[in-house]
Structures are given as C-alpha cells and as structure tokens.
Design a protein around this motif. Sequence first.
Motif, PDB file in Angstrom:
ATOM      1  N   GLU A   4      -4.785 -38.173  20.461  1.00 46.62           N
ATOM      2  CA  GLU A   4      -5.987 -37.945  19.645  1.00 46.62           C
ATOM      3  C   GLU A   4      -7.215 -38.606  20.269  1.00 46.62           C
ATOM      4  O   GLU A   4      -8.296 -38.020  20.314  1.00 46.62           O
ATOM      5  CB  GLU A   4      -5.763 -38.470  18.228  1.00 46.62           C
ATOM      6  CG  GLU A   4      -6.823 -38.037  17.247  1.00 46.62           C
ATOM      7  CD  GLU A   4      -6.457 -38.410  15.821  1.00 46.62           C
ATOM      8  OE1 GLU A   4      -7.305 -39.061  15.180  1.00 46.62           O
ATOM      9  OE2 GLU A   4      -5.362 -38.067  15.374  1.00 46.62           O
ATOM     10  N   GLN A   5      -7.027 -39.817  20.775  1.00 51.80           N
ATOM     11  CA  GLN A   5      -8.129 -40.519  21.429  1.00 51.80           C
ATOM     12  C   GLN A   5      -8.530 -39.818  22.728  1.00 51.80           C
ATOM     13  O   GLN A   5      -9.716 -39.715  23.035  1.00 51.80           O
ATOM     14  CB  GLN A   5      -7.735 -41.963  21.727  1.00 51.80           C
ATOM     15  CG  GLN A   5      -7.599 -42.821  20.495  1.00 51.80           C
ATOM     16  CD  GLN A   5      -6.997 -44.176  20.829  1.00 51.80           C
ATOM     17  OE1 GLN A   5      -6.083 -44.281  21.654  1.00 51.80           O
ATOM     18  NE2 GLN A   5      -7.501 -45.210  20.172  1.00 51.80           N
ATOM     19  N   ALA A   8     -10.551 -36.741  21.863  1.00 54.90           N
ATOM     20  CA  ALA A   8     -11.906 -37.123  21.446  1.00 54.90           C
ATOM     21  C   ALA A   8     -12.753 -37.516  22.660  1.00 54.90           C
ATOM     22  O   ALA A   8     -13.929 -37.150  22.760  1.00 54.90           O
ATOM     23  CB  ALA A   8     -11.856 -38.257  20.436  1.00 54.90           C
ATOM     24  N   HIS A   9     -12.148 -38.249  23.586  1.00 56.50           N
ATOM     25  CA  HIS A   9     -12.861 -38.651  24.804  1.00 56.50           C
ATOM     26  C   HIS A   9     -13.243 -37.425  25.631  1.00 56.50           C
ATOM     27  O   HIS A   9     -14.384 -37.307  26.099  1.00 56.50           O
ATOM     28  CB  HIS A   9     -11.992 -39.598  25.628  1.00 56.50           C
ATOM     29  CG  HIS A   9     -12.615 -39.997  26.926  1.00 56.50           C
ATOM     30  ND1 HIS A   9     -13.641 -40.910  27.008  1.00 56.50           N
ATOM     31  CD2 HIS A   9     -12.370 -39.578  28.184  1.00 56.50           C
ATOM     32  CE1 HIS A   9     -14.002 -41.044  28.274  1.00 56.50           C
ATOM     33  NE2 HIS A   9     -13.240 -40.248  29.005  1.00 56.50           N
ATOM     34  N   SER A  45     -15.757 -30.135  19.887  1.00 54.76           N
ATOM     35  CA  SER A  45     -15.655 -30.927  18.657  1.00 54.76           C
ATOM     36  C   SER A  45     -14.383 -31.763  18.629  1.00 54.76           C
ATOM     37  O   SER A  45     -14.187 -32.570  17.726  1.00 54.76           O
ATOM     38  CB  SER A  45     -15.703 -30.017  17.429  1.00 54.76           C
ATOM     39  OG  SER A  45     -14.544 -29.205  17.378  1.00 54.76           O
ATOM     40  N   GLY A  46     -13.506 -31.573  19.614  1.00 53.96           N
ATOM     41  CA  GLY A  46     -12.270 -32.345  19.690  1.00 53.96           C
ATOM     42  C   GLY A  46     -11.163 -31.822  18.801  1.00 53.96           C
ATOM     43  O   GLY A  46     -10.179 -32.507  18.567  1.00 53.96           O
TER      44      GLY A  46
END
Length: 65
Positions: A4-5, A8-9, A45-46
């Motif tokens: 998830e990180q 997002a990155h 938007s991830g």
Amino acid sequence: MDDEQALAHLAGRIRQLREAAGIVNRTELARRARFDRSAVSKAESGKHLPALGGHRTGPVDRRRG
C-alpha cells in the motif's frame, strides 16, 4: 515498505513526473501515453496500477503539445 505504501509512493511519483513534464492534467497524460483516462486516474490516485497490456489505446505519442 508494504504494498500500500509502495503504491502511494508510485502514485505520487507519477503525478510529480507528469507535472515536471508540463502535462497539466490526467487526460493529456492518458492521450500521450495511449492509456485509458480512467486507468491513468486510478494509477495517479494510488487506487490501482494499470496492466500494460490491458488499457493501451495505441502507440505512445512522444511529441510535445
């Protein structure tokens, strides 16, 4: 860094690169990269990364403007 990180990155990096290239919106990025607009929106938007084989609409447009 979990998945998830990492997503997002990557989403943030896509946005940074788009802006640095002078591409003002996701619609223009989708046109130039020949990706479906919704796939670009989800990636930036991830929410989801597009599969290279599934969302392309034609050859990449490397021209500016």
